[in-house]
Design an enzyme around this catalytic site. Structure first.
Site, PDB file in Angstrom:
ATOM      1  N   CYS A  11       0.858  -1.189   0.000  1.00  0.00           N
ATOM      2  CA  CYS A  11       0.000   0.000   0.000  1.00  0.00           C
ATOM      3  C   CYS A  11       0.894   1.239   0.000  1.00  0.00           C
ATOM      4  O   CYS A  11       1.764   1.374   0.872  1.00  0.00           O
ATOM      5  CB  CYS A  11      -0.902  -0.014   1.229  1.00  0.00           C
ATOM      6  SG  CYS A  11      -1.663   1.565   1.606  1.00  0.00           S
ATOM      7  N   CYS A  14       0.804   3.168   3.245  1.00  0.00           N
ATOM      8  CA  CYS A  14       1.553   2.487   4.307  1.00  0.00           C
ATOM      9  C   CYS A  14       3.049   2.738   4.143  1.00  0.00           C
ATOM     10  O   CYS A  14       3.775   2.906   5.125  1.00  0.00           O
ATOM     11  CB  CYS A  14       1.271   0.983   4.280  1.00  0.00           C
ATOM     12  SG  CYS A  14      -0.456   0.561   4.588  1.00  0.00           S
ATOM     13  N   ASP A 390      26.920  19.141 -28.863  1.00  0.00           N
ATOM     14  CA  ASP A 390      28.345  19.361 -29.058  1.00  0.00           C
ATOM     15  C   ASP A 390      28.698  18.715 -30.401  1.00  0.00           C
ATOM     16  O   ASP A 390      27.921  17.917 -30.930  1.00  0.00           O
ATOM     17  CB  ASP A 390      29.113  18.696 -27.908  1.00  0.00           C
ATOM     18  CG  ASP A 390      30.610  18.683 -28.140  1.00  0.00           C
ATOM     19  OD1 ASP A 390      31.152  19.738 -28.495  1.00  0.00           O
ATOM     20  OD2 ASP A 390      31.207  17.604 -27.994  1.00  0.00           O
ATOM     21  N   ASP A 578      29.974  15.133 -24.655  1.00  0.00           N
ATOM     22  CA  ASP A 578      30.759  13.992 -24.183  1.00  0.00           C
ATOM     23  C   ASP A 578      32.049  14.373 -23.469  1.00  0.00           C
ATOM     24  O   ASP A 578      32.660  13.537 -22.824  1.00  0.00           O
ATOM     25  CB  ASP A 578      31.111  13.076 -25.365  1.00  0.00           C
ATOM     26  CG  ASP A 578      32.109  13.728 -26.315  1.00  0.00           C
ATOM     27  OD1 ASP A 578      32.004  14.949 -26.525  1.00  0.00           O
ATOM     28  OD2 ASP A 578      32.979  13.018 -26.839  1.00  0.00           O
ATOM     29  N   ASP A 582      32.164  20.000 -21.797  1.00  0.00           N
ATOM     30  CA  ASP A 582      30.703  20.039 -21.923  1.00  0.00           C
ATOM     31  C   ASP A 582      30.003  19.967 -20.564  1.00  0.00           C
ATOM     32  O   ASP A 582      28.797  20.212 -20.473  1.00  0.00           O
ATOM     33  CB  ASP A 582      30.206  18.870 -22.789  1.00  0.00           C
ATOM     34  CG  ASP A 582      30.701  18.963 -24.219  1.00  0.00           C
ATOM     35  OD1 ASP A 582      30.725  20.080 -24.755  1.00  0.00           O
ATOM     36  OD2 ASP A 582      31.067  17.921 -24.798  1.00  0.00           O
TER      37      ASP A 582
END
Length: 682
Positions: A11, A14, A390, A578, A582
């Site tokens: 639940c 709960c 990029d 990458d 960046d």
């Protein structure tokens, strides 16, 4: 924090109550319950005390090791138990209608009510102690006892029995959803065959392996951690890691990822990363923690659920009090209708299906080699209007080749190349690799003293007794080096010795094979595309033209790239990169997307989404998964609120009774949950 699988917690309310209760304990430093995956993340100084506290807050809940246990036996036993109760109830109904043994039938009904309602009574008792009166168990107990008080005995027992059966199917659906989601992460190697000094092999845990250990991987076994093949040839299945359906052939010298399955021959692999730093460990950790970052929709539903049920309860009380006073019927009639409204009001369908929906979307994406770091990121992906890329290593191969060496003044080509190698020989950058490849047959010994990477510009090195600069023109300008007026339309690195310009090296880098198709697909879906690069502006424009990108900028230092991105970010924008340079933009963007193989550690850490195998086609695929996830979640919200609204109206007008009310609660939750489970298969 340590991870534990939670048993017998089905639940969402709960789960919230348990988390709130544990947070108040002095011996718990940190706790988070991920209801969608059934996992608790716990940091505690006293684990036995935690178990005792759990028993007091949510009796019956168990913490077990993260590996999932089979529950088939318990499931079969509960089916038989529920079938027996249903058969007994039907027999009681027949007895009461036929007039045969009525007293015995009423006694049997009472027993069925008590036995079937034990979980409801227990749940209601806990909520009363916690002073929380809007839990489904409390509402169900209140409604059925009230029904008994007005003489609706059969309906009271039928409702509690129907609720118990619906709750069973709901728990099974939750279990199956979790099983489907966790199956997507079932690529974690469980053992490794470590080669000993005497040639024997010993079975060890992947976590016990050290860098440079050699492991033997037989056909059908998983590679335990990232490494390099040092003996043998085979094909490896990396589908679970990057979504690539075709096996990859590997031989001596090839790198392999932990979690890949060896399909054919026997491989010997030299470990290059400890397990905790391996690709597989990073993926498992990312997925396991992803749902901790909740989406705005999920937070909104949680907040809505806290006020929705009390409002409906107030409406029910008003019906009981004012409708009879205004002469619209008897108190008993309106009391019954109010009970129907109360029973429908539980918001479990929303609280349950929305987080499971987001987690299913994250799991489905990971199955396709896309790691999404949170439900909030998944939600943002569905709204992306612009993607900025990029260039080098992202849209292009990043595999440069030396095209031409151009010396200046009295210097020769070989001298220019040797000076460039002095600065670049320690680097793994694609440009450095192209220089090393060009000079692989050149015998040249370096004597480096100092080697400094200057982000977005190049390298400053003290080598062989000389001060050497290798990089772009911005690097030369920053050190005050005078250089000739060179107009280049290709990528070039410039070299200076002791503050004097000595020449440049021209290298080429072609776009990735599928880059044009990806750009075209994004544009066809109405998503704008742009390029930001530190490379020469003319080269950037040249690549942009090849790929069909109208908006492209070059000659950008990391700060320039960040400033330009910020100025152009009027729409919800993703950035794909990458490199180390960046990282600032990846961290700043609403959605930062990094390459999983070629990406630097810093870029992957800064990003929100990681493409495991650097495949650009995963970007539109990630957006598609996010949109479908959002669509299914919206369907669940509209469906749950719509059906509950209809049943509340029908209850007010006396058309819907208690049986229908239970369907409006448990049935709707079950259907919404089954709909959410479709996301895993996207």
């Amino acid at each position: 924090m340590k991870k534990y699988h939670i048993k017998h917690l089905d639940c969402p309310n709960c789960a919230n109550a348990l988390e709130d209760g544990l947070r108040k304990c002095a011996f718990v430093q940190n706790v988070r319950i991920d209801f969608a995956s059934g996992v608790m993340f716990l940091d505690t100084s006293d684990f036995p005390a935690v178990l005792k506290a759990i028993e007091e807050i949510e009796s019956g809940v168990a913490l077990i090791p993260f590996e999932e246990e089979s529950s088939e036996g318990k499931k079969t036993g509960e089916i038989v138990f529920l079938a027996t109760l249903i058969a007994g109830f039907l027999l009681c109904v027949w007895s009461l209608h036929s007039g045969v043994m009525k007293p015995l039938a009423y006694a049997a009904l009472f027993c069925i009510y008590v036995v079937a309602g034990i979980p409801v009574f227990r749940g209601a008792y806990k909520r009363i102690l916690a002073k929380e009166f809007f839990d489904e168990h409390f509402l169900m107990l209140f409604a059925t006892i009230s029904a008994v008080c007005i003489g609706a005995y059969l309906e009271a027992v039928a409702v509690i029995l129907f609720f118990r059966v619906g709750d069973f199917f709901e728990r099974m659906a939750v279990h199956q959803s979790r099983k489907n989601i966790n199956a997507l992460m079932d690529f974690n190697p469980s053992f490794a065959w470590k080669k000993q000094a005497n040639g024997e092999v010993a079975k060890v845990m992947p976590q016990d392996l050290e860098v440079d250990d050699v492991v033997v991987v037989r056909a059908g076994e998983k590679i335990p951690s990232d490494g390099i093949v040092c003996k043998g040839e085979s094909e490896v299945d990396q589908k679970a890691l990057n979504g690539e359906s075709l096996p990859r052939f590997v031989g001596v010298g090839d790198s392999v990822l932990g979690g890949s399955i060896n399909l054919v021959g026997v491989l010997e692999v030299r470990i290059t990363q400890k397990y905790e730093n391996s690709t597989i460990a990073g993926i498992v950790d990312l997925i396991a923690n992803a749902s901790g970052k909740k989406a705005k929709t999920e937070k909104m539903i949680t907040a809505f659920a806290r006020i929705y049920t009390p409002i409906v309860l107030v409406v029910a009380v008003c019906l009981v009090v004012f409708a009879p006073l205004l002469g619209f019927g008897s108190f008993e009639e309106w009391f019954y209708r109010a009970l129907v409204v109360v029973m429908v009001s539980c918001p479990c369908a929303l609280v349950l299906s929305v987080p499971l929906g987001y987690f299913g979307g994250i799991g489905g994406a990971s199955k396709n080699g896309i790691l999404i770091k949170g439900a909030n990121i998944l939600e943002a992906l569905a709204k992306v209007q612009k993607v900025m890329f990029d260039k080098t290593g992202t849209l292009t191969q990043g595999a440069f080749e030396v095209v031409k060496i151009v010396p200046y003044g009295e210097y020769q080509e070989l001298e220019v190349l040797k000076l460039a190698l002095c600065a670049e020989h320690l680097s793994n950058h694609p440009i450095a690799q192209s220089l090393q490849k060009c000079a692989k047959d050149l015998e040249w010994k370096h004597q480096p003293i100092q080697h400094t990477q200057l982000g977005g510009m190049g390298i400053s090195a003290q080598c062989c007794g000389h001060k050497i600069l290798v990089g772009n023109l911005a690097l030369l300008e920053s050190f005050g080096v005078q250089y000739p007026d060179v107009k280049l339309e290709d990528t070039a690195i410039h070299i200076a010795l002791e503050g004097k310009y000595v020449g440049h090296i021209i290298i080429s880098d072609e776009p990735k094979k599928n880059a044009s198709a990806v750009i075209a697909r994004l544009k066809s879906e109405g998503i704008e595309v742009a390029m930001l690069s530190g490379d020469n502006a003319k080269i950037v424009q040249k690549i942009a033209k090849k790929l069909g990108i109208e908006e492209a900028y070059g000659d950008l230092l990391p700060k320039d790239k960040l400033d330009l991105f910020a100025s152009k970010k009027q729409k919800i924008t993703a950035f794909v990169g990458d490199g180390v340079n960046d990282a600032p933009v990846l961290n700043y963007a609403e959605i930062g997307i990094s390459m999983g193989i070629s990406g630097s550690d810093l870029s992957k850490e800064s990003a929100d989404v990681i493409l495991v195998n650097d495949d650009l086609s995963k970007i539109p695929q990630a957006i598609e998964i996010a949109k479908k996830t959002k669509k299914i979640i919206v369907q669940n919200i509209v469906f749950a609120l719509g059906v509950k609204g209809v049943f509340i109206v029908l209850g007010v007008f006396g058309v819907a009774g208690m049986w229908e009310a239970v369907f409006g609660d448990v049935g709707v939750a079950l259907l919404a949950l089954l709909n959410a489970s479709r996301i895993v298969r996207v």
